[in-house]
Write a protein that holds these residues in place. Structure first.
Motif, PDB file in Angstrom:
ATOM      1  N   ILE A 206       0.673  -0.963  -0.156  1.00 11.12           N
ATOM      2  CA  ILE A 206      -0.083   0.341   0.128  1.00 11.12           C
ATOM      3  C   ILE A 206       0.730   1.316   0.010  1.00 11.12           C
ATOM      4  O   ILE A 206       0.875   2.080  -0.914  1.00 11.12           O
ATOM      5  N   ALA A 207       2.387   1.172   0.951  1.00 14.07           N
ATOM      6  CA  ALA A 207       3.204   2.346   0.912  1.00 14.07           C
ATOM      7  C   ALA A 207       3.382   2.565  -0.394  1.00 14.07           C
ATOM      8  O   ALA A 207       3.865   4.149  -1.049  1.00 14.07           O
ATOM      9  N   LEU A 208       3.577   1.017  -0.895  1.00 12.68           N
ATOM     10  CA  LEU A 208       4.223   1.826  -2.258  1.00 12.68           C
ATOM     11  C   LEU A 208       3.430   2.391  -3.529  1.00 12.68           C
ATOM     12  O   LEU A 208       3.724   3.150  -4.392  1.00 12.68           O
ATOM     13  N   LEU A 209       2.081   1.965  -3.293  1.00 12.54           N
ATOM     14  CA  LEU A 209       1.112   2.077  -4.675  1.00 12.54           C
ATOM     15  C   LEU A 209       0.425   3.112  -3.558  1.00 12.54           C
ATOM     16  O   LEU A 209      -0.255   4.014  -5.061  1.00 12.54           O
ATOM     17  N   ALA A 210       0.430   3.886  -2.906  1.00  9.42           N
ATOM     18  CA  ALA A 210      -0.003   4.886  -2.403  1.00  9.42           C
ATOM     19  C   ALA A 210       0.206   6.196  -3.094  1.00  9.42           C
ATOM     20  O   ALA A 210      -1.282   7.382  -3.085  1.00  9.42           O
ATOM     21  N   PRO A 211       1.506   6.959  -3.458  1.00  8.71           N
ATOM     22  CA  PRO A 211       1.226   8.108  -4.780  1.00  8.71           C
ATOM     23  C   PRO A 211       0.372   8.355  -5.229  1.00  8.71           C
ATOM     24  O   PRO A 211      -0.082   9.303  -5.929  1.00  8.71           O
ATOM     25  N   GLU A 212       0.309   6.999  -6.315  1.00  8.30           N
ATOM     26  CA  GLU A 212      -1.004   6.711  -7.337  1.00  8.30           C
ATOM     27  C   GLU A 212      -2.082   6.776  -7.012  1.00  8.30           C
ATOM     28  O   GLU A 212      -2.897   7.757  -7.460  1.00  8.30           O
ATOM     29  N   THR A 213      -2.291   6.448  -5.654  1.00  5.18           N
ATOM     30  CA  THR A 213      -3.519   5.872  -5.070  1.00  5.18           C
ATOM     31  C   THR A 213      -4.573   6.265  -4.620  1.00  5.18           C
ATOM     32  O   THR A 213      -5.238   6.184  -4.547  1.00  5.18           O
ATOM     33  N   LEU A 214      -3.833   6.078  -3.358  1.00  4.94           N
ATOM     34  CA  LEU A 214      -4.737   7.080  -2.615  1.00  4.94           C
ATOM     35  C   LEU A 214      -4.035   8.977  -2.110  1.00  4.94           C
ATOM     36  O   LEU A 214      -4.251   9.139  -0.662  1.00  4.94           O
ATOM     37  N   HIS A 215      -3.268   9.174  -2.712  1.00  4.77           N
ATOM     38  CA  HIS A 215      -2.729  10.302  -2.515  1.00  4.77           C
ATOM     39  C   HIS A 215      -3.894  11.669  -2.986  1.00  4.77           C
ATOM     40  O   HIS A 215      -4.277  12.736  -3.767  1.00  4.77           O
ATOM     41  N   ASN A 216      -5.150  11.355  -2.652  1.00  2.00           N
ATOM     42  CA  ASN A 216      -6.762  12.242  -3.492  1.00  2.00           C
ATOM     43  C   ASN A 216      -7.251  12.413  -2.633  1.00  2.00           C
ATOM     44  O   ASN A 216      -7.648  11.923  -1.285  1.00  2.00           O
ATOM     45  N   LEU A 274      -0.764   6.637   8.968  1.00  3.24           N
ATOM     46  CA  LEU A 274       0.040   8.031   8.832  1.00  3.24           C
ATOM     47  C   LEU A 274       0.906   8.462   8.040  1.00  3.24           C
ATOM     48  O   LEU A 274       1.427   8.775   6.522  1.00  3.24           O
ATOM     49  N   VAL A 275       2.036   7.755   8.318  1.00  2.92           N
ATOM     50  CA  VAL A 275       3.844   7.203   7.903  1.00  2.92           C
ATOM     51  C   VAL A 275       3.649   7.060   6.133  1.00  2.92           C
ATOM     52  O   VAL A 275       3.992   7.913   5.961  1.00  2.92           O
ATOM     53  N   LEU A 276       2.446   5.847   6.278  1.00  5.75           N
ATOM     54  CA  LEU A 276       2.981   4.937   5.284  1.00  5.75           C
ATOM     55  C   LEU A 276       2.049   4.385   4.113  1.00  5.75           C
ATOM     56  O   LEU A 276       3.030   5.407   3.251  1.00  5.75           O
ATOM     57  N   ALA A 277       0.957   5.459   4.648  1.00  4.93           N
ATOM     58  CA  ALA A 277       0.431   5.444   3.048  1.00  4.93           C
ATOM     59  C   ALA A 277      -0.330   6.743   3.154  1.00  4.93           C
ATOM     60  O   ALA A 277      -0.717   7.667   1.717  1.00  4.93           O
ATOM     61  N   PHE A 278      -0.282   7.963   3.890  1.00  2.00           N
ATOM     62  CA  PHE A 278      -1.265   9.467   3.805  1.00  2.00           C
ATOM     63  C   PHE A 278      -0.117  10.205   4.414  1.00  2.00           C
ATOM     64  O   PHE A 278      -1.059  10.718   5.333  1.00  2.00           O
ATOM     65  N   PRO A 279       0.754  10.188   3.556  1.00  2.00           N
ATOM     66  CA  PRO A 279       1.526  12.143   4.024  1.00  2.00           C
ATOM     67  C   PRO A 279       1.410  12.958   4.567  1.00  2.00           C
ATOM     68  O   PRO A 279       2.346  13.700   4.391  1.00  2.00           O
ATOM     69  N   GLN A 280      -0.421  13.203   3.782  1.00  2.00           N
ATOM     70  CA  GLN A 280      -0.746  14.932   3.178  1.00  2.00           C
ATOM     71  C   GLN A 280      -0.394  16.108   4.460  1.00  2.00           C
ATOM     72  O   GLN A 280      -1.317  15.289   5.210  1.00  2.00           O
ATOM     73  N   PRO A 281      -0.554  17.008   4.338  1.00  2.00           N
ATOM     74  CA  PRO A 281      -1.197  18.055   5.180  1.00  2.00           C
ATOM     75  C   PRO A 281      -2.665  17.894   5.880  1.00  2.00           C
ATOM     76  O   PRO A 281      -2.854  17.747   6.463  1.00  2.00           O
ATOM     77  N   GLU A 282      -3.225  17.598   4.478  1.00  2.00           N
ATOM     78  CA  GLU A 282      -5.049  17.980   4.894  1.00  2.00           C
ATOM     79  C   GLU A 282      -5.136  16.062   6.649  1.00  2.00           C
ATOM     80  O   GLU A 282      -5.486  16.343   7.202  1.00  2.00           O
ATOM     81  N   LEU A 486      10.646   4.835  12.533  1.00  2.00           N
ATOM     82  CA  LEU A 486       9.465   4.778  12.158  1.00  2.00           C
ATOM     83  C   LEU A 486       9.084   5.928  11.202  1.00  2.00           C
ATOM     84  O   LEU A 486       8.286   5.524  10.506  1.00  2.00           O
ATOM     85  N   ASN A 487       9.577   6.653  11.120  1.00  2.00           N
ATOM     86  CA  ASN A 487       9.374   7.720   9.770  1.00  2.00           C
ATOM     87  C   ASN A 487      10.443   7.213   9.023  1.00  2.00           C
ATOM     88  O   ASN A 487       9.432   8.327   7.281  1.00  2.00           O
ATOM     89  N   ASP A 488      11.073   6.009   8.646  1.00  2.00           N
ATOM     90  CA  ASP A 488      11.245   5.801   7.514  1.00  2.00           C
ATOM     91  C   ASP A 488      10.637   5.286   6.051  1.00  2.00           C
ATOM     92  O   ASP A 488      10.574   3.242   6.287  1.00  2.00           O
ATOM     93  N   ARG A 489      10.392   5.049   5.489  1.00  2.00           N
ATOM     94  CA  ARG A 489       8.904   4.674   5.165  1.00  2.00           C
ATOM     95  C   ARG A 489       9.393   3.669   3.796  1.00  2.00           C
ATOM     96  O   ARG A 489       9.655   2.398   3.603  1.00  2.00           O
ATOM     97  N   THR A 490      10.206   4.384   2.862  1.00  2.00           N
ATOM     98  CA  THR A 490      11.388   3.875   2.012  1.00  2.00           C
ATOM     99  C   THR A 490      11.990   2.218   2.814  1.00  2.00           C
ATOM    100  O   THR A 490      12.165   1.154   2.398  1.00  2.00           O
ATOM    101  N   ARG A 491      12.075   2.116   4.043  1.00  2.00           N
ATOM    102  CA  ARG A 491      13.650   1.045   4.954  1.00  2.00           C
ATOM    103  C   ARG A 491      11.648   0.289   4.852  1.00  2.00           C
ATOM    104  O   ARG A 491      12.400  -0.532   5.411  1.00  2.00           O
TER     105      ARG A 491
END
Lengths: 505, 230
Positions: A206-216, A274-282, A486-491
């Protein structure tokens, strides 16, 4: 094929053995009631023994393998097809805290059910189920698996709260059940949306796919639903209406476990999401506003509360509000502040509820209680000072981090929040010191002194707090490492999918 | 006023969910995990019923969690209902000759159907949860037709405990043999035959017995704890 089994492999430092701290309490819980029919003393011992074993296994694995985060597949099916556990520093820390706190606040005969064989076995079985579920929440790396464990923790806690055989506790349990069920539905809808958008349940994918699919906006809605849903156990405003009645009505040790452990694990899930999939300010903004409402309503209600457990419950809502504010700041500083506050609250609120085993009922009636048990009085003052944030106690540094974070963020909202936190702290100080003064009043009415076990647990946690005060620098460094991890999504993604090989698009 | 507020809240929530639904690509989900499981499950697990392959193979750990949730619910019901002892309860009168004979006839039939559904879980739709409910229904009809009949709490507790323990022990055996908790063992056999798909049928049986015992146990508690006329 059976003779070549090597039971010693269960003790070996193999990553696969990380399922044991979840599975062994489940096994013991299943066998508790039949065992109680054969040998009651053995059944009474089984729970604490299994908790000791779980703690030892977790600690052993952490020491041997914990240097770098790792993941393990369950059933031998690689993620995303199968379920996986993801073990990093934070996961190990909470997976270890669960059996340790459950041992300290093991709801023995003091918590309803008495010595009745069947009720005692049910109480122990439910506690073990709660332990298994919360350990699973710390370790699991699969969204639906997290939901299953969350639900298990919820159902087990219904039974534990209902142990107090009073009408008030039963009504409180029913309300708790309703609010929880509402939250569970929201979580399920949120998970369904995430699955519909990403086609997977593995958090790493999910973290990997989030930028295209969940940041909306759809992702925002999914996160909001899950935030409110998981927020039920995390005492998030406005789904915390069950808290005061349940903590006041439930056996005090059960309240200690719910307020201390279960709420922290619920927060941990939200932070992972929040860290992995939804890091937007909203997303962070929603948490900030809800956290602010939590701290204001919680502290004001605690100020007006008339009895001791209820005051603790309301102040717990306030402190979890502050934890949400801290995590909403994001970045390593925010995560560090949030982790520090969460651990601080875990230690202090559990211990205070431990003191509430004897100090039940109205605050008026506690006048002079510190004179009949001086150690309990001293501990209360120590915890109160740290909660308010008097230097050099750990609570001060944790709160300071939040204030620094807010000041750095700048802007009208952050500064308003900063001012309101200071205001809430003043309110907090006023009611905590009011109680402290009452405890030390010179009144002849004696209050029953504490049992050795509850006082011992509280004293132990007080020592932990003092040790952390003395060793503030190393503790802060360790927490800093944990926050960085905890903050390291890539890892996180690379731990589960080395080189992203397993992911197909 | 309160009802109005609830109504407005519920309406708002429904509106939000509908608005969400309109945005979502319903009907054409990304089949990332789904299609891969469809492709590899027959070879990897060997169960003709792919749903069971997911339930007990790929997501067997979730199933253990769900089993534990059901157990927690039954235990919590026991906490609430189990306070009153069976002896001081006035029971409903028997349901009469017709109901009793019907229940007696149904009892073996329901047991056979229940065990059939459990045993064929890896081949046809069904499995432990469904079969377990049918087993429990056999005991429901018996108790409802003759409320004076008493289900042994001890026996139920034993079946419940041992079946749950069996599920976990099969998982631990896999941990020792294969290195992965709950990995399928014993070879896959020929797909479609009754003895196939390794340990999956045994897991089904454990689930079925546990679910059946739990539901029967709740029923037994309810019939014991029935409130006397106040």
């Amino acid at each position: 094929m059976i003779p070549d089994l090597q039971l010693s492999t269960l003790w070996a430092a193999s990553p696969a053995n990380l399922v044991l701290p979840v599975v062994l309490p489940l096994l013991a819980a299943f066998l508790m009631q039949p065992l109680a029919r054969v040998a009651v003393p053995l059944a009474r011992l089984l729970g604490p023994l299994v908790l000791l074993l779980s703690a030892a296994i977790t600690l052993n694995l952490w020491l041997q393998l914990g240097a770098t985060p790792f993941s393990l597949t369950i059933g031998g099916f690689a993620s995303p097809l199968g379920i996986l556990f993801h073990a990093d520093g934070v996961a190990f820390l909470f997976a270890l805290a669960v059996p340790v706190f459950a041992l300290l606040f093991w709801p023995g005969t003091a918590s309803g059910g008495g010595d009745d064989r069947d009720q005692g076995a049910r109480r122990d079985a439910l506690t073990l189920l709660l332990v298994a579920a919360t350990t699973g929440l710390a370790l699991s790396g699969d969204l639906f698996n997290l939901y299953v464990f969350y639900e298990l923790a919820a159902v087990a806690s219904f039974g534990l709260v209902a142990l107090s055989d009073t009408g008030r506790a039963q009504i409180a349990t029913f309300r708790y059940l309703m609010v929880s069920a509402f939250g569970s539905v929201l979580i399920l809808v949120g998970i369904a949306i995430v699955y519909l958008q990403t086609g997977t349940l593995s958090l790493a994918q999910i973290a990997l796919l989030a930028p295209e699919t969940l940041h909306n906006p759809i992702g925002l809605a999914a996160f909001a639903l899950m935030l409110i849903g998981f927020g039920v156990k995390a005492e998030l405003f406005p789904v915390n209406t069950w808290v005061p009645e349940v903590y006041a009505g439930a056996p005090a040790r059960v309240a200690a476990l719910l307020a201390g452990l279960v709420s922290k694990l619920a927060v941990l899930i939200i932070i992972r999401l929040l860290v992995l999939a939804f890091p937007q300010p909203e997303m962070a903004q929603i948490m900030l506003v809800l956290g602010l409402l939590g701290i204001l309503t919680g502290e004001l209600a605690a100020w007006r509360a008339k009895d001791f457990p209820r005051m603790l419950a309301f102040s717990s809502i306030g402190q979890l509000g502050l934890i949400f504010i801290a995590f909403s700041l994001g970045g390593e500083l925010g995560l560090l502040a949030g982790l520090a506050l969460a651990l601080h609250h875990l230690v202090i609120k559990s211990a205070l509820f431990g003191l509430a085993v004897r100090w039940r009922g109205s605050i008026e009636a506690l006048a002079g209680a510190a004179r009949s048990s001086p150690l309990a009085g001293a501990l209360f003052v120590l915890f109160a000072l740290s909660l308010v944030g008097i230097p050099p106690l750990p609570g001060f540094w944790a709160k300071l981090l939040v204030l620094i974070g807010l000041a750095e963020t700048g802007g009208a909202l952050a500064l308003t929040v900063l001012l309101l936190i200071l205001l809430a702290t003043a309110v907090e100080a006023s009611y905590l010191f009011r109680i402290a003064i009452r405890l030390y009043q010179d009144v002849p009415t004696p209050v029953a002194p504490h049992g050795r076990r509850d006082l011992g647990a509280a004293a132990l946690l007080g020592c932990v707090l003092l040790a952390a005060t003395l060793g503030m620098q190393p503790v802060a460094d360790r927490l800093g490492d944990l926050a960085e991890q905890l903050n390291d999504r890539t890892r996180y993604i690379e731990t589960v999918f080395p080189l992203h090989l397993a992911v197909k698009d | 006023m309160r009802n109005l507020a609830s109504l407005v809240f519920a309406g708002g929530l429904v509106f939000l969910l509908l608005a969400l639904g309109a945005q979502l690509a319903l009907g054409t989900p990304p089949m990332r995990v789904g299609s891969e499981i469809l492709a590899v499950a027959p070879q990897e697990v060997g169960a003709a019923n792919i749903v069971t392959a997911v339930l007990l193979g790929y997501r067997g750990f979730d199933t253990l969690g769900e089993l534990a949730i059901l157990f927690a619910a039954a235990t919590a019901a026991g906490v609430v209902l189990g306070r009153r002892r069976a002896a001081d309860v006035r029971r409903d009168p028997p349901g009469g000759e017709v109901l009793r004979t019907g229940a007696d006839l149904l009892f073996p039939l329901l047991l056979v159907v229940g065990f059939y559904v459990i045993a064929h879980g890896h081949l046809t739709p069904g499995g432990g949860f469904q079969g377990g409910v049918i087993l429990a229904a056999a005991f429901f009809t018996a108790i409802l037709a003759q409320p004076a009949r008493h289900l042994s709490h001890a026996l139920i507790a034993w079946i419940e405990g041992l079946a749950g323990a069996a599920f976990i022990l099969i998982g631990l055996w896999a941990l020792l043999e294969d290195g992965h908790f709950l990995a399928p063992l014993l070879g896959q056999g020929v797909m479609g035959e009754l003895i196939s798909a390794g340990t999956l049928p045994f897991l089904s049986l454990a689930i079925g017995l546990k679910v059946g015992a739990e539901l029967a146990g709740i029923m037994a508690h309810l019939s014991d704890a029935e409130a006397p006329d106040a």
